[in-house]
Design a protein around this motif. Structure first.
Motif, PDB file in Angstrom:
ATOM      1  N   ILE A  56       0.842  -1.199   0.000  1.00  0.00           N
ATOM      2  CA  ILE A  56       0.000   0.000   0.000  1.00  0.00           C
ATOM      3  C   ILE A  56       0.877   1.249   0.000  1.00  0.00           C
ATOM      4  N   GLU A  57       1.974   1.217   0.749  1.00  0.00           N
ATOM      5  CA  GLU A  57       2.916   2.339   0.717  1.00  0.00           C
ATOM      6  C   GLU A  57       3.409   2.579  -0.706  1.00  0.00           C
ATOM      7  N   GLU A  58       3.798   1.498  -1.384  1.00  0.00           N
ATOM      8  CA  GLU A  58       4.296   1.605  -2.755  1.00  0.00           C
ATOM      9  C   GLU A  58       3.225   2.141  -3.695  1.00  0.00           C
ATOM     10  N   GLU A  59       1.996   1.671  -3.529  1.00  0.00           N
ATOM     11  CA  GLU A  59       0.913   2.113  -4.414  1.00  0.00           C
ATOM     12  C   GLU A  59       0.604   3.593  -4.198  1.00  0.00           C
ATOM     13  N   LEU A  60       0.668   4.056  -2.967  1.00  0.00           N
ATOM     14  CA  LEU A  60       0.467   5.488  -2.713  1.00  0.00           C
ATOM     15  C   LEU A  60       1.507   6.315  -3.474  1.00  0.00           C
ATOM     16  N   SER A 101       3.035   9.564  -8.181  1.00  0.00           N
ATOM     17  CA  SER A 101       4.045   9.862  -9.203  1.00  0.00           C
ATOM     18  C   SER A 101       3.422  10.057 -10.583  1.00  0.00           C
ATOM     19  N   ALA A 102       2.174   9.638 -10.760  1.00  0.00           N
ATOM     20  CA  ALA A 102       1.474   9.912 -12.020  1.00  0.00           C
ATOM     21  C   ALA A 102       1.213  11.413 -12.173  1.00  0.00           C
ATOM     22  N   HIS A 103       1.237  12.139 -11.049  1.00  0.00           N
ATOM     23  CA  HIS A 103       0.983  13.587 -11.062  1.00  0.00           C
ATOM     24  C   HIS A 103       2.260  14.399 -10.882  1.00  0.00           C
ATOM     25  N   THR A 104       3.179  13.868 -10.078  1.00  0.00           N
ATOM     26  CA  THR A 104       4.449  14.560  -9.847  1.00  0.00           C
ATOM     27  C   THR A 104       5.518  13.549  -9.443  1.00  0.00           C
ATOM     28  N   LEU A 109      -5.481   0.538  11.976  1.00  0.00           N
ATOM     29  CA  LEU A 109      -4.823   0.864  10.717  1.00  0.00           C
ATOM     30  C   LEU A 109      -4.222   2.262  10.847  1.00  0.00           C
ATOM     31  N   VAL A 110      -2.938   2.376  10.495  1.00  0.00           N
ATOM     32  CA  VAL A 110      -2.231   3.652  10.565  1.00  0.00           C
ATOM     33  C   VAL A 110      -1.773   4.014   9.153  1.00  0.00           C
ATOM     34  N   VAL A 111      -2.135   5.220   8.695  1.00  0.00           N
ATOM     35  CA  VAL A 111      -1.776   5.661   7.351  1.00  0.00           C
ATOM     36  C   VAL A 111      -1.236   7.084   7.430  1.00  0.00           C
ATOM     37  N   ASN A 112       0.008   7.271   6.977  1.00  0.00           N
ATOM     38  CA  ASN A 112       0.554   8.619   6.814  1.00  0.00           C
ATOM     39  C   ASN A 112       0.301   9.033   5.379  1.00  0.00           C
ATOM     40  N   LEU A 113      -0.482  10.055   5.194  1.00  0.00           N
ATOM     41  CA  LEU A 113      -0.719  10.572   3.845  1.00  0.00           C
ATOM     42  C   LEU A 113       0.249  11.714   3.572  1.00  0.00           C
ATOM     43  N   PRO A 114       0.532  11.984   2.293  1.00  0.00           N
ATOM     44  CA  PRO A 114       1.424  13.090   1.940  1.00  0.00           C
ATOM     45  C   PRO A 114       0.860  14.427   2.437  1.00  0.00           C
ATOM     46  N   GLY A 115       1.715  15.435   2.440  1.00  0.00           N
ATOM     47  CA  GLY A 115       1.319  16.742   2.937  1.00  0.00           C
ATOM     48  C   GLY A 115       0.570  17.608   1.945  1.00  0.00           C
ATOM     49  N   SER A 116       0.552  17.226   0.685  1.00  0.00           N
ATOM     50  CA  SER A 116      -0.118  18.061  -0.316  1.00  0.00           C
ATOM     51  C   SER A 116      -1.583  17.654  -0.468  1.00  0.00           C
ATOM     52  N   PRO A 117      -2.442  18.608  -0.812  1.00  0.00           N
ATOM     53  CA  PRO A 117      -3.854  18.270  -1.028  1.00  0.00           C
ATOM     54  C   PRO A 117      -4.044  17.187  -2.096  1.00  0.00           C
ATOM     55  N   GLY A 118      -3.269  17.243  -3.169  1.00  0.00           N
ATOM     56  CA  GLY A 118      -3.374  16.223  -4.213  1.00  0.00           C
ATOM     57  C   GLY A 118      -2.953  14.856  -3.714  1.00  0.00           C
ATOM     58  N   GLY A 119      -1.888  14.819  -2.913  1.00  0.00           N
ATOM     59  CA  GLY A 119      -1.432  13.558  -2.341  1.00  0.00           C
ATOM     60  C   GLY A 119      -2.452  12.954  -1.401  1.00  0.00           C
ATOM     61  N   ARG A 169      -5.682  13.485  -1.598  1.00  0.00           N
ATOM     62  CA  ARG A 169      -6.782  13.041  -2.467  1.00  0.00           C
ATOM     63  C   ARG A 169      -6.466  11.677  -3.075  1.00  0.00           C
ATOM     64  N   ASP A 170      -5.248  11.498  -3.588  1.00  0.00           N
ATOM     65  CA  ASP A 170      -4.839  10.208  -4.153  1.00  0.00           C
ATOM     66  C   ASP A 170      -4.880   9.117  -3.092  1.00  0.00           C
ATOM     67  N   GLY A 171      -4.378   9.444  -1.899  1.00  0.00           N
ATOM     68  CA  GLY A 171      -4.356   8.463  -0.817  1.00  0.00           C
ATOM     69  C   GLY A 171      -5.740   8.047  -0.376  1.00  0.00           C
ATOM     70  N   LEU A 172      -6.643   9.005  -0.279  1.00  0.00           N
ATOM     71  CA  LEU A 172      -8.010   8.680   0.134  1.00  0.00           C
ATOM     72  C   LEU A 172      -8.731   7.871  -0.936  1.00  0.00           C
ATOM     73  N   THR A 173      -8.420   8.129  -2.194  1.00  0.00           N
ATOM     74  CA  THR A 173      -9.012   7.334  -3.275  1.00  0.00           C
ATOM     75  C   THR A 173      -8.570   5.881  -3.150  1.00  0.00           C
ATOM     76  N   LEU A 174      -7.292   5.657  -2.911  1.00  0.00           N
ATOM     77  CA  LEU A 174      -6.784   4.294  -2.732  1.00  0.00           C
ATOM     78  C   LEU A 174      -7.421   3.639  -1.508  1.00  0.00           C
ATOM     79  N   LEU A 175      -7.476   4.353  -0.405  1.00  0.00           N
ATOM     80  CA  LEU A 175      -8.075   3.784   0.809  1.00  0.00           C
ATOM     81  C   LEU A 175      -9.547   3.444   0.596  1.00  0.00           C
ATOM     82  N   ASP A 176     -10.243   4.256  -0.174  1.00  0.00           N
ATOM     83  CA  ASP A 176     -11.651   3.973  -0.459  1.00  0.00           C
ATOM     84  C   ASP A 176     -11.799   2.615  -1.159  1.00  0.00           C
ATOM     85  N   GLU A 177     -10.833   2.282  -2.006  1.00  0.00           N
ATOM     86  CA  GLU A 177     -10.870   1.013  -2.729  1.00  0.00           C
ATOM     87  C   GLU A 177     -10.546  -0.176  -1.832  1.00  0.00           C
ATOM     88  N   LEU A 178      -9.746   0.028  -0.793  1.00  0.00           N
ATOM     89  CA  LEU A 178      -9.220  -1.076   0.004  1.00  0.00           C
ATOM     90  C   LEU A 178      -9.773  -1.181   1.426  1.00  0.00           C
TER      91      LEU A 178
END
Length: 77
Positions: A13-17, A22-25, A42-52, A54-63
């Motif tokens: 999951i870390e790798e997928e985040l 990286s598809a965006h930056t 469950l412990v998840v560190n999300l990136p500090g940017s709003p886009g990061g 958003r990407d992280g929450l999208t992945l978590l929604d799937e899993l």
């Protein structure tokens, strides 16, 4: 700071985040985000940017449903 606090890291999951970010930056590959389980939490560190985030929450929604089921002792029926 999070890694020592988790009992089991979820490296895929870390790798997928990072991959999705990286598809965006390309800077997303520098993320040190940790995903893991501490006890039954469950412990998840999300990136500090709003886009990061958003990407992280999208992945978590799937899993998330499956992850929580597994943490709670569910099987693979």
């Amino acid at each position: 700071m999070t890694a020592p606090l988790v009992d089991k890291r979820l490296l895929g999951i870390e790798e997928e985040l990072r991959r999705r970010g990286s598809a965006h930056t390309p800077m997303a590959l520098l993320s040190r985000g940790v995903v893991g389980v501490s006890g039954r939490t469950l412990v998840v560190n999300l990136p500090g940017s709003p886009g990061g985030v958003r990407d992280g929450l999208t992945l978590l929604d799937e899993l998330l449903d499956h992850l929580l089921d597994q943490i709670g002792g569910g099987g693979h029926d």
